[in-house]
Design an enzyme around this catalytic site. Structure first.
Site, PDB file in Angstrom:
ATOM      1  N   TRP A   1     -15.442   4.220  -9.061  1.00 26.80           N
ATOM      2  CA  TRP A   1     -16.194   3.324  -9.959  1.00 26.80           C
ATOM      3  C   TRP A   1     -17.395   2.742  -9.204  1.00 26.80           C
ATOM      4  CZ3 TRP A   1     -17.614  -1.809  -9.976  1.00 26.80           C
ATOM      5  CH2 TRP A   1     -17.960  -2.364 -11.206  1.00 26.80           C
TER       6      TRP A   1
ATOM      7  N   ASP B   1      -6.247   2.528  -9.438  1.00 28.16           N
ATOM      8  CA  ASP B   1      -6.824   3.765  -8.903  1.00 28.16           C
ATOM      9  C   ASP B   1      -8.233   3.900  -9.436  1.00 28.16           C
ATOM     10  OD1 ASP B   1      -6.966   6.132  -7.528  1.00 28.16           O
ATOM     11  OD2 ASP B   1      -6.113   7.323  -9.156  1.00 28.16           O
ATOM     12  N   GLY B   2      -9.075   4.565  -8.684  1.00 30.29           N
ATOM     13  CA  GLY B   2     -10.432   4.836  -9.165  1.00 30.29           C
ATOM     14  C   GLY B   2     -11.428   3.731  -8.846  1.00 30.29           C
ATOM     15  N   ASN B   3     -10.988   2.696  -8.123  1.00 37.57           N
ATOM     16  CA  ASN B   3     -11.914   1.613  -7.777  1.00 37.57           C
ATOM     17  C   ASN B   3     -13.097   2.135  -6.961  1.00 37.57           C
ATOM     18  OD1 ASN B   3     -10.003  -0.005  -8.918  1.00 37.57           O
ATOM     19  ND2 ASN B   3      -9.352  -1.004  -7.026  1.00 37.57           N
ATOM     20  N   GLY B   4     -12.777   2.978  -5.986  1.00 39.99           N
ATOM     21  CA  GLY B   4     -13.822   3.527  -5.114  1.00 39.99           C
ATOM     22  C   GLY B   4     -14.815   4.376  -5.903  1.00 39.99           C
TER      23      GLY B   4
ATOM     24  N   SER C   1      -0.484   0.861  -1.058  1.00 43.20           N
ATOM     25  CA  SER C   1       0.687   1.588  -0.544  1.00 43.20           C
ATOM     26  C   SER C   1       0.626   1.627   0.981  1.00 43.20           C
ATOM     27  CB  SER C   1       0.715   3.008  -1.105  1.00 43.20           C
ATOM     28  OG  SER C   1      -0.285   3.781  -0.477  1.00 43.20           O
TER      29      SER C   1
ATOM     30  N   GLU D   1       0.506   4.123   2.738  1.00 45.23           N
ATOM     31  CA  GLU D   1      -0.485   5.147   3.133  1.00 45.23           C
ATOM     32  C   GLU D   1      -1.899   4.563   3.213  1.00 45.23           C
ATOM     33  OE1 GLU D   1       1.690   5.891   0.496  1.00 45.23           O
ATOM     34  OE2 GLU D   1       3.025   6.957   1.877  1.00 45.23           O
ATOM     35  N   ASN D   2      -2.135   3.515   2.444  1.00 40.50           N
ATOM     36  CA  ASN D   2      -3.487   2.936   2.398  1.00 40.50           C
ATOM     37  C   ASN D   2      -3.922   2.298   3.726  1.00 40.50           C
ATOM     38  OD1 ASN D   2      -3.093   1.969  -1.072  1.00 40.50           O
ATOM     39  ND2 ASN D   2      -4.088   3.774  -0.218  1.00 40.50           N
TER      40      ASN D   2
ATOM     41  N   HIS E   1     -13.079  -2.567  -5.737  1.00 37.84           N
ATOM     42  CA  HIS E   1     -11.780  -3.237  -5.659  1.00 37.84           C
ATOM     43  C   HIS E   1     -11.854  -4.602  -6.342  1.00 37.84           C
ATOM     44  CE1 HIS E   1     -10.197  -0.033  -3.328  1.00 37.84           C
ATOM     45  NE2 HIS E   1     -10.916  -0.282  -2.248  1.00 37.84           N
TER      46      HIS E   1
HETATM   47  C1  LIG Z   1      -3.009  -7.186  -6.803  1.00 40.79           C
HETATM   48  C2  LIG Z   1      -4.246  -7.551  -6.077  1.00 40.79           C
HETATM   49  C3  LIG Z   1      -4.797  -8.898  -6.266  1.00 40.79           C
HETATM   50  C4  LIG Z   1      -4.804  -6.612  -5.262  1.00 40.79           C
HETATM   51  C5  LIG Z   1      -6.036  -6.792  -4.465  1.00 40.79           C
HETATM   52  C6  LIG Z   1      -6.336  -5.603  -3.628  1.00 40.79           C
HETATM   53  C7  LIG Z   1      -6.648  -4.337  -4.404  1.00 40.79           C
HETATM   54  C8  LIG Z   1      -7.772  -4.333  -5.353  1.00 40.79           C
HETATM   55  C9  LIG Z   1      -5.915  -3.240  -4.178  1.00 40.79           C
HETATM   56  C10 LIG Z   1      -6.174  -1.895  -4.764  1.00 40.79           C
HETATM   57  C11 LIG Z   1      -6.453  -0.914  -3.627  1.00 40.79           C
HETATM   58  C12 LIG Z   1      -6.512   0.526  -3.972  1.00 40.79           C
HETATM   59  C13 LIG Z   1      -5.928   1.424  -2.971  1.00 40.79           C
HETATM   60  C14 LIG Z   1      -7.080   0.961  -5.122  1.00 40.79           C
HETATM   61  C15 LIG Z   1      -7.199   2.365  -5.494  1.00 40.79           C
HETATM   62  O1  LIG Z   1      -8.531   2.737  -5.693  1.00 40.79           O
HETATM   63  P1  LIG Z   1      -9.168   3.860  -4.787  1.00 40.79           P
HETATM   64  O2  LIG Z   1      -9.914   3.194  -3.677  1.00 40.79           O
HETATM   65  O3  LIG Z   1      -8.108   4.817  -4.370  1.00 40.79           O
HETATM   66  O4  LIG Z   1     -10.177   4.523  -5.736  1.00 40.79           O
HETATM   67  P2  LIG Z   1     -10.663   6.052  -5.634  1.00 40.79           P
HETATM   68  O5  LIG Z   1      -9.487   6.884  -6.009  1.00 40.79           O
HETATM   69  O6  LIG Z   1     -11.764   6.093  -6.639  1.00 40.79           O
HETATM   70  O7  LIG Z   1     -11.143   6.267  -4.241  1.00 40.79           O
END
Ligand SMILES: CC(C)=CCC/C(C)=C/CC/C(C)=C/COP(=O)(O)OP(=O)(O)O
Length: 184
Positions: free
Chosen positions: A44, A39-42, A84, A86-87, A56
């Site tokens: 970041w 979580d939090g990739n976006g 998930s 939902e994604n 990501h």
């Molecule tokens: C296991 C593996 C190799 C996976 C590769 C694909 C990958 C990185 C999946 C994670 C996707 C995700 C929904 C992250 C949540 O961050 P967010 O986008 O919800 O962040 P935010 O809450 O800051 O928007």
């Protein structure tokens, strides 16, 4: 400080919100299973004026470090909640980027994971994913099935599984995990 503790504290400082980590264990038992919700990739990426996909990718880099450390810490199981059902509702280019990233990561990391004794499992709806991804997942599960050093459950395209799984575990905040690891 153990390698795992160093990793978590560095995440707190520099890679805030890259992953939320939860611990599944009872108070009396040592840490054996760690669950990570990506979580939090976006956020970041946005903070750094980068596209969300860069966040990501950074999440995958952080995950590689966690897997390496966890194996060294005698953790027996890691569960990673990545994508998930939902994604699928996210913008098309983000979903496509995530699918590609997942496939590329399996392709690029499988050999090393196998060498390192990681047993891969997939949790989620495999049948909804592209034939290429299904094939890569099946091959990686088959190749690593006899490995015993650490189990890695990759939850990709999971639905209600997360909530039912959570009922079985006690989820503790990061500080509790660090304290528990410190006692080992
Ligand atoms: C296991 C593996 C190799 C996976 C590769 C694909 C990958 C990185 C999946 C994670 C996707 C995700 C929904 C992250 C949540 O961050 P967010 O986008 O919800 O962040 P935010 O809450 O800051 O928007």
């Amino acid at each position: 400080m153990t390698k795992m503790q160093q990793l978590f504290s560095s995440m707190k400082g520099k890679e805030k919100n890259l992953a939320q980590t939860s611990l599944v264990a009872s108070e009396e038992q040592p840490v054996r299973h760690i669950a990570i919700i990506m979580d939090g990739n976006g956020r970041w990426a946005t903070k750094r004026h980068l596209p969300r996909l860069a966040g990501h990718k950074a999440g995958v880099t952080a995950l590689r470090r966690v897997v390496e450390c966890a194996a060294d810490e005698n953790i027996q199981m890691l569960s990673v909640y990545a994508f998930s059902t939902e994604n699928w509702g996210r913008p098309k280019n983000e979903v496509e980027g995530l699918m590609r990233l997942f496939w590329e990561t399996i392709r690029s990391d499988l050999e090393k994971l196998h060498r390192d004794g990681v047993r891969l499992r997939h949790l989620g709806r495999l049948y909804d994913l592209s034939p290429d991804i299904q094939k890569a997942v099946r091959e990686s599960v088959e190749l690593t099935k006899d490995n015993t050093r650490i189990g890695l459950n990759v939850c990709f395209n999971y639905g209600g599984e997360l909530s039912s799984w959570m009922r079985f575990g006690r989820l503790l905040p990061m500080g509790a995990i660090l304290r528990r690891l410190a006692r080992k």
